[in-house]
Design an enzyme around this catalytic site. Structure first.
Site, PDB file in Angstrom:
ATOM      1  N   CYS A  25       0.833  -1.193   0.000  1.00 20.33           N
ATOM      2  CA  CYS A  25       0.000   0.000   0.000  1.00 20.33           C
ATOM      3  C   CYS A  25       0.872   1.248   0.000  1.00 20.33           C
ATOM      4  O   CYS A  25       2.099   1.174   0.009  1.00 20.33           O
ATOM      5  CB  CYS A  25      -0.935   0.014   1.206  1.00 20.33           C
ATOM      6  SG  CYS A  25      -0.061   0.083   2.783  1.00 20.33           S
ATOM      7  N   CYS A  28       3.596   1.783   2.569  1.00 18.95           N
ATOM      8  CA  CYS A  28       4.830   1.046   2.314  1.00 18.95           C
ATOM      9  C   CYS A  28       5.800   1.896   1.506  1.00 18.95           C
ATOM     10  O   CYS A  28       7.021   1.841   1.705  1.00 18.95           O
ATOM     11  CB  CYS A  28       4.540  -0.248   1.555  1.00 18.95           C
ATOM     12  SG  CYS A  28       3.555  -1.451   2.465  1.00 18.95           S
ATOM     13  N   ASP A 437       9.244  26.383 -32.835  1.00 19.05           N
ATOM     14  CA  ASP A 437      10.313  26.760 -33.734  1.00 19.05           C
ATOM     15  C   ASP A 437       9.775  26.554 -35.153  1.00 19.05           C
ATOM     16  O   ASP A 437       8.781  25.851 -35.357  1.00 19.05           O
ATOM     17  CB  ASP A 437      11.534  25.879 -33.472  1.00 19.05           C
ATOM     18  CG  ASP A 437      12.625  26.095 -34.492  1.00 19.05           C
ATOM     19  OD1 ASP A 437      13.029  27.254 -34.683  1.00 19.05           O
ATOM     20  OD2 ASP A 437      13.061  25.105 -35.103  1.00 19.05           O
ATOM     21  N   ASP A 642      13.421  21.360 -32.575  1.00 23.20           N
ATOM     22  CA  ASP A 642      14.163  20.163 -32.959  1.00 23.20           C
ATOM     23  C   ASP A 642      15.660  20.384 -33.023  1.00 23.20           C
ATOM     24  O   ASP A 642      16.422  19.427 -33.092  1.00 23.20           O
ATOM     25  CB  ASP A 642      13.683  19.657 -34.325  1.00 23.20           C
ATOM     26  CG  ASP A 642      14.208  20.523 -35.466  1.00 23.20           C
ATOM     27  OD1 ASP A 642      14.136  21.771 -35.339  1.00 23.20           O
ATOM     28  OD2 ASP A 642      14.691  19.961 -36.456  1.00 23.20           O
ATOM     29  N   ASP A 646      17.529  25.105 -30.075  1.00 22.87           N
ATOM     30  CA  ASP A 646      16.255  25.145 -29.350  1.00 22.87           C
ATOM     31  C   ASP A 646      16.368  24.592 -27.932  1.00 22.87           C
ATOM     32  O   ASP A 646      15.444  24.752 -27.135  1.00 22.87           O
ATOM     33  CB  ASP A 646      15.188  24.330 -30.101  1.00 22.87           C
ATOM     34  CG  ASP A 646      14.897  24.900 -31.476  1.00 22.87           C
ATOM     35  OD1 ASP A 646      14.863  26.136 -31.604  1.00 22.87           O
ATOM     36  OD2 ASP A 646      14.722  24.107 -32.419  1.00 22.87           O
TER      37      ASP A 646
END
Length: 763
Positions: A25, A28, A437, A642, A646
């Site tokens: 649970c 724990c 971009d 990409d 960036d």
């Protein structure tokens, strides 16, 4: 996860994964984290109940595997071993658990039948000694796990679900034994008949144990389904490969392949390695890796990814990456890392769970005392206290968030979306502004040189040769366009002292001439006169062209422009639909580009983007994103890019989204820097995936909130009902068992998520 101190950060650190067994649970989770955090050398520890894994950040050379496992053992749990970076944890095994549940149920059924018979006026009550005989093995054989785990929790001065079940069922069983031993024989009924009956509660104890075992078995089965996406990815890589060695084909285990080997892939087989096609042509299905729905045509020179399915042609592939370095292995590691992490909301739940068990024990004690003192019915009060102990299980709380995160990240991976951390998945649902971009993100990233206007006295061939010499070693899309425009067979000059000028262009020396190739801003800075081309430049920019210039630094420190170069880059087919879908979701779009204003605004107009910021330097991109975050509510700004330039902006955003994938020529579309800086990586260069990411985040977050709501409401309603005697231990046990299963089952509904049809996007 505890925050690392400055002193800890000064040491080299590493992250290891530990498989933890015995957690039941949410309480724990807190106990395991505290135990691991106390080991010398551990900087932080994060535990996931659904995956049964602990992610431990330790100082290099400290907190050994043996020390971590010993700490778990002392806390009452067991660690199988520290897992290597490229080893995937298997789903928790519960072999034989179903048989144990079935046997416990067989012994419990005769104890429950009298309750059913009473509805029809039949008296099927067993003799008390028979009830004792049936309930005892259920309590102490099949229920032994609760005693063991509860004892370990007490030894660690803590509490968990097992302790609550052990105390509750033991109280019901013990009370029944005491009543049985103290009752006169005359009050005992025959095995199946009428007679004065004692209020025995053996059936409550036995049925609660059986129901909890049944619930844990169902939960384990459901949890295994949450890792189905990872197992599907792992199953893509073949165990063997057909390799060409010494002119002959030989079938060898994939683990024995070497970089440079030529692998033969027949029609209908999966590609065993990342590599380049050296012979053959075919269509390759990469849907389970990139989410691309259609097979992709491949020919010699193209790159293929391990795990992809070859369609109709025979391929020979030269291996480039194997094992842990393959694309498939990296995808699996990223998804596993995301599933092992905690969403921010889970940390709040863990803090609540840490005090949950002591509070429940106190409520149970008050329930027993209240009933006993108010009515004198101490036995009845004890049974109501048992109901409180049984129903108040923090399992559902512990599973609510990680189960949804696991299914959400797995579903995302199947559609070509890699979620690197759980925080990105949770934050993406609140996004209200997405900045893009331009080049390679909204456009194809493969611009072509469309116009070249040399100055008087310079030929096109001369200018192009010098420009190509400067760009020979660059991977920039515009550099590739210049090199592709160079006529085949042309001898290219050699450039010296080549250096990139950040956000502006490139410089170098060609045949003794100091040259600069770059933007209008660069020309202004070096004093090159571009007036003769001003009208043409403005007209080209209005058409969406990217304008660059070639200039020579003169001996007097000035500069002379030699030519205007204009590049065109096609917009991606799905870009307009992606922007429209984001607008339909109530999200504002922004274009941030280092390109000239005319080219950026032309793309913005074509796609319907709300705001365009042009001629932005790489460092300024990050500052612009940070300014947006300061102006807007927290957690609402995303950046999509990409390129390596960036990366700072991706890191500065609330959610960074890196555009990845492989283009038609087999080149990587996203840089490693961008992917490392981003919390989300798109496995193919499709802007529509940005909208899909946000939509899936919203669905996942909704599931988390639903799970937490029902988990909290379940306890808020169930505990008072049990305390006031309106809920029997049997019903409490059934409700407790079903709560965890319902939470995981609700999370599993995420597997049915499908991307929205862009043709239905509101305009």
């Amino acid at each position: 996860m505890p925050t690392a101190t400055p002193a800890a950060l000064s040491f080299p650190q590493e992250t290891v994964s530990l498989a933890v067994q015995g957690m039941t649970c949410a309480s724990c989770v807190s106990r395991v984290e505290r135990a691991l955090a106390r080991v010398p050398g551990v900087v932080s520890a994060s535990v996931n109940l659904a995956t049964e894994r602990a992610e431990v950040v330790r100082r290099r050379g400290q907190a050994t595997a043996a020390a971590l496992v010993a700490a778990l053992d002392q806390a009452g749990y067991s660690g199988r071993d520290v897992l290597s970076a490229d080893t995937a944890p298997s789903a928790p095994a519960h072999f034989g658990e179903g048989a144990r549940v079935a046997l416990a149920a067989l012994l419990s059924v005769p104890l429950v039948l009298p309750m059913l018979g009473a509805l029809f006026g039949r008296h099927w009550m067993l003799n008390g000694w028979w009830q004792l005989a049936l309930a005892t093995p259920v309590q102490f054989v099949f229920g032994a796990r609760f005693y063991v785990a509860g004892y370990k929790a007490l030894r660690a001065r803590s509490g968990n679900m097992d302790l609550l079940v052990a105390l509750g069922t033991s109280a019901a069983y013990g009370l029944s034994v005491a009543l049985l031993l103290s009752a006169p024989e005359s009050t005992m009924p025959p095995p199946f008949g009428a007679g004065a009956m004692l209020p025995l509660y053996f059936e409550s104890a036995a049925v609660v144990v059986t129901l909890v075992l049944f619930g844990k078995w169902l939960e384990a089965r459901a949890k295994r389904q949450t890792t189905a996406a990872i197992r599907a990815l792992q199953a893509l890589r073949p165990d063997t490969a057909r390799v060409l060695r010494d002119g002959a084909e030989a079938e060898v285990p994939t683990a024995q392949l070497r970089v440079g080997d030529i692998v033969v892939v027949r029609p209908g087989e999966r590609v065993p390695v990342d590599g380049d096609i050296v012979d053959g042509a075919s269509h390759v299905d990469e849907s389970l890796i990139t989410g691309e729905s259609l097979p992709v045509a491949k020919q010699p020179g193209d790159r293929v990814t391990g795990g992809a399915l070859n369609a109709e042609g025979l391929l020979r592939v030269r291996a480039r990456a194997l094992g842990a370095e393959s694309t498939l292995a990296r995808i699996v590691r990223l998804v596993e890392a995301a599933q092992a992490q905690k969403a921010p909301i889970q940390r709040t739940v863990d803090r609540v769970s840490a005090v949950f068990v002591p509070v429940v024990l106190a409520i149970a004690a008050v329930t027993w005392l209240g009933w006993g003192l108010a009515t004198g019915a101490w036995s009845e009060g004890l049974i109501h206290a048992v109901s409180v102990l049984v129903i108040a299980c923090p399992c559902a709380l512990g599973l609510a968030t990680p189960a949804a995160i696991m299914v959400g990240t797995g579903t995302a991976a199947r559609h070509g979306i890699l979620i690197k951390d759980a925080q990105a998945l949770e934050l993406a649902h609140a996004l209200r502004t997405v900045a893009f971009d331009k080049t390679g993100t909204l456009t194809e990233g493969r611009p072509a040189l469309l116009d070249l206007l040399p100055a008087v006295g310079f030929s096109r061939e001369h200018v192009l040769a010098h420009a190509a010499a400067l760009q020979a070693g660059s991977e920039h899309p515009l550099a590739r366009a210049v090199l592709q425009a160079l006529p085949s067979g042309t001898a290219m000059a050699h450039a010296q002292q080549v250096q990139a000028i950040a956000g502006r262009g490139v410089g170098g020396v060609v045949h003794g001439h100091t040259l600069r190739l770059g933007s209008t801003r660069l020309m202004d800075e070096i004093g090159a006169d571009t007036t003769p081309w001003r009208a043409q430049a403005l007209a080209l920019q209005a058409q969406g062209r990217t304008v660059s210039w070639l200039a020579e630094i003169t001996g007097d420190g000035g500069a002379r422009a030699q030519a205007l170069l204009a590049f065109g880059d096609a917009v991606k087919p799905s870009a307009a639909a992606a922007i429209a879908q984001l607008h339909g979701m109530g999200i504002k779009t922004l274009l941030i580009s280092g390109d000239n204003r005319g080219a950026a605004q032309a793309v913005g107009r074509a796609l319907g983007i709300d705001d365009v910021r042009a001629e932005v330097l790489p460092a300024d991109k990050a500052r612009l994103v940070a300014a947006l975050r300061a102006e807007l509510p927290a957690g609402t700004v995303a950046m999509v890019g990409d390129g390596i330039n960036d990366a700072p902006a991706l890191a500065a955003a609330d959610v960074g989204i890196a555009m990845g994938g492989i283009d038609d020529a087999g080149r990587a579309l996203g840089t490693d820097a961008a992917m490392h800086a981003a919390g989300v990586t798109l496995l193919r260069g499709d802007p529509m995936l940005v909208a899909h990411t946000i939509a899936l985040s919203r669905r996942t977050t909704a599931k988390i909130h639903q799970n937490l709501f029902w988990a909290f409401v379940y306890n808020l309603v169930g505990i008072p009902l049990a305390a006031f005697g309106l809920l029997s231990p049997v019903l409490a046990g059934a409700a407790m068992a079903l709560s965890s299963v319902s939470v995981v089952g609700n999370a599993l509904l995420l597997r049915r998520w499908r991307p929205a049809d862009p043709s239905r996007t509101p305009r």
